[in-house]
Design a protein around this motif. Structure first.
Motif, PDB file in Angstrom:
ATOM      1  N   LEU A 188       0.595  -0.882   0.195  1.00 53.04           N
ATOM      2  CA  LEU A 188       0.588  -0.253   0.229  1.00 53.04           C
ATOM      3  C   LEU A 188       0.765   1.649   0.121  1.00 53.04           C
ATOM      4  CD1 LEU A 188      -2.766   1.165   0.030  1.00 53.04           C
ATOM      5  CD2 LEU A 188      -3.304   0.913   2.364  1.00 53.04           C
ATOM      6  N   ASP A 189       1.762   1.297   0.226  1.00 41.35           N
ATOM      7  CA  ASP A 189       2.815   2.812   0.469  1.00 41.35           C
ATOM      8  C   ASP A 189       3.320   2.572  -0.900  1.00 41.35           C
ATOM      9  OD1 ASP A 189       2.364   2.829   3.700  1.00 41.35           O
ATOM     10  OD2 ASP A 189       4.233   0.869   3.886  1.00 41.35           O
ATOM     11  N   ALA A 190       4.056   1.464  -1.750  1.00 44.56           N
ATOM     12  CA  ALA A 190       4.175   1.938  -2.880  1.00 44.56           C
ATOM     13  C   ALA A 190       2.885   2.290  -3.626  1.00 44.56           C
ATOM     14  CB  ALA A 190       4.239   0.430  -3.455  1.00 44.56           C
ATOM     15  N   PHE A 191       2.221   2.077  -3.796  1.00 41.77           N
ATOM     16  CA  PHE A 191       0.769   2.622  -3.871  1.00 41.77           C
ATOM     17  C   PHE A 191       0.284   4.107  -3.598  1.00 41.77           C
ATOM     18  CE2 PHE A 191      -4.147   3.707  -4.441  1.00 41.77           C
ATOM     19  CZ  PHE A 191      -3.466   4.056  -5.933  1.00 41.77           C
ATOM     20  N   ASP A 192       0.491   4.308  -2.573  1.00 42.64           N
ATOM     21  CA  ASP A 192       0.245   5.365  -2.332  1.00 42.64           C
ATOM     22  C   ASP A 192       1.742   6.546  -2.935  1.00 42.64           C
ATOM     23  OD1 ASP A 192      -1.325   5.385  -0.516  1.00 42.64           O
ATOM     24  OD2 ASP A 192      -0.771   4.544   1.252  1.00 42.64           O
ATOM     25  N   ALA A 193       2.828   5.985  -2.595  1.00 44.79           N
ATOM     26  CA  ALA A 193       3.841   6.871  -3.589  1.00 44.79           C
ATOM     27  C   ALA A 193       3.384   6.673  -4.916  1.00 44.79           C
ATOM     28  CB  ALA A 193       5.002   6.221  -3.331  1.00 44.79           C
ATOM     29  N   LEU A 194       3.018   5.760  -6.105  1.00 47.40           N
ATOM     30  CA  LEU A 194       2.578   6.289  -7.086  1.00 47.40           C
ATOM     31  C   LEU A 194       1.547   7.077  -7.153  1.00 47.40           C
ATOM     32  CD1 LEU A 194       2.908   2.692  -8.014  1.00 47.40           C
ATOM     33  CD2 LEU A 194       4.420   4.667  -8.684  1.00 47.40           C
ATOM     34  N   THR A 195       0.542   7.717  -6.515  1.00 51.34           N
ATOM     35  CA  THR A 195      -0.426   8.693  -6.574  1.00 51.34           C
ATOM     36  C   THR A 195       0.366   9.629  -6.502  1.00 51.34           C
ATOM     37  OG1 THR A 195      -1.517   7.925  -4.450  1.00 51.34           O
ATOM     38  CG2 THR A 195      -2.427   6.370  -5.540  1.00 51.34           C
ATOM     39  N   ASN A 196       1.157   9.817  -5.074  1.00 48.76           N
ATOM     40  CA  ASN A 196       1.938  11.372  -4.812  1.00 48.76           C
ATOM     41  C   ASN A 196       2.271  11.039  -6.452  1.00 48.76           C
ATOM     42  OD1 ASN A 196       0.697  11.293  -2.178  1.00 48.76           O
ATOM     43  ND2 ASN A 196       3.008  10.510  -1.172  1.00 48.76           N
ATOM     44  N   TYR A 197       3.766  10.777  -7.066  1.00 51.28           N
ATOM     45  CA  TYR A 197       3.759  11.650  -7.722  1.00 51.28           C
ATOM     46  C   TYR A 197       2.945  11.547  -9.153  1.00 51.28           C
ATOM     47  CZ  TYR A 197       7.660   9.250  -6.088  1.00 51.28           C
ATOM     48  OH  TYR A 197       8.867   8.549  -4.749  1.00 51.28           O
ATOM     49  N   VAL A 198       1.858  10.691  -9.175  1.00 56.53           N
ATOM     50  CA  VAL A 198       0.822  11.259 -10.583  1.00 56.53           C
ATOM     51  C   VAL A 198       0.390  12.257 -10.238  1.00 56.53           C
ATOM     52  CG1 VAL A 198      -1.316  10.476 -11.232  1.00 56.53           C
ATOM     53  CG2 VAL A 198       0.741   8.532 -11.333  1.00 56.53           C
ATOM     54  N   ILE A 199      -0.072  12.481  -8.843  1.00 57.87           N
ATOM     55  CA  ILE A 199      -1.146  13.651  -8.307  1.00 57.87           C
ATOM     56  C   ILE A 199       0.093  15.020  -8.955  1.00 57.87           C
ATOM     57  CG2 ILE A 199      -1.733  15.459  -6.509  1.00 57.87           C
ATOM     58  CD1 ILE A 199      -3.266  12.592  -5.669  1.00 57.87           C
TER      59      ILE A 199
END
Length: 95
Positions: free
Chosen positions: A59-70
């Motif tokens: 889930l931490d990887a998903f959070d990091a990816l969404t941060n980069y996308v945003i």
């Protein structure tokens, strides 16, 4: 997953990406090479962001990816807005 490969397909059809990305599957009529490229790109991003540690979860990887996308999305939104203001100053005659 549905729109990304079709964007690659359209860009390849316009000649801006390699030709193999515009191939259509004969049975399913989908841009299968573009779907494969999207899948590989997704896996590469997950591997690049997710470093295994016992204290971290996927889930931490998903959070990091969404941060980069945003962050990337907001950056390009800001560039688009600034381009409108620049265009108004340089070319006020355009509609």
């Amino acid at each position: 997953m549905l729109t990304g490969p079709r964007i690659y397909f359209a860009v390849a059809r316009d000649g801006l990406l390699p030709h193999f990305m515009q191939k259509i599957h004969h049975r399913y009529e989908t841009p299968h090479n573009a779907v494969l490229v999207q899948g590989v790109w997704t896996i590469l991003l997950i591997v690049a962001v997710f470093h295994y540690d016992e204290q971290k979860s996927p889930l931490d990887a998903f959070d990091a990816l969404t941060n980069y996308v945003i962050f990337g999305g907001y950056t390009f939104y800001a560039l688009a807005v600034s381009a409108v203001f620049t265009l108004r100053v340089k070319r006020p005659d355009l509609p």
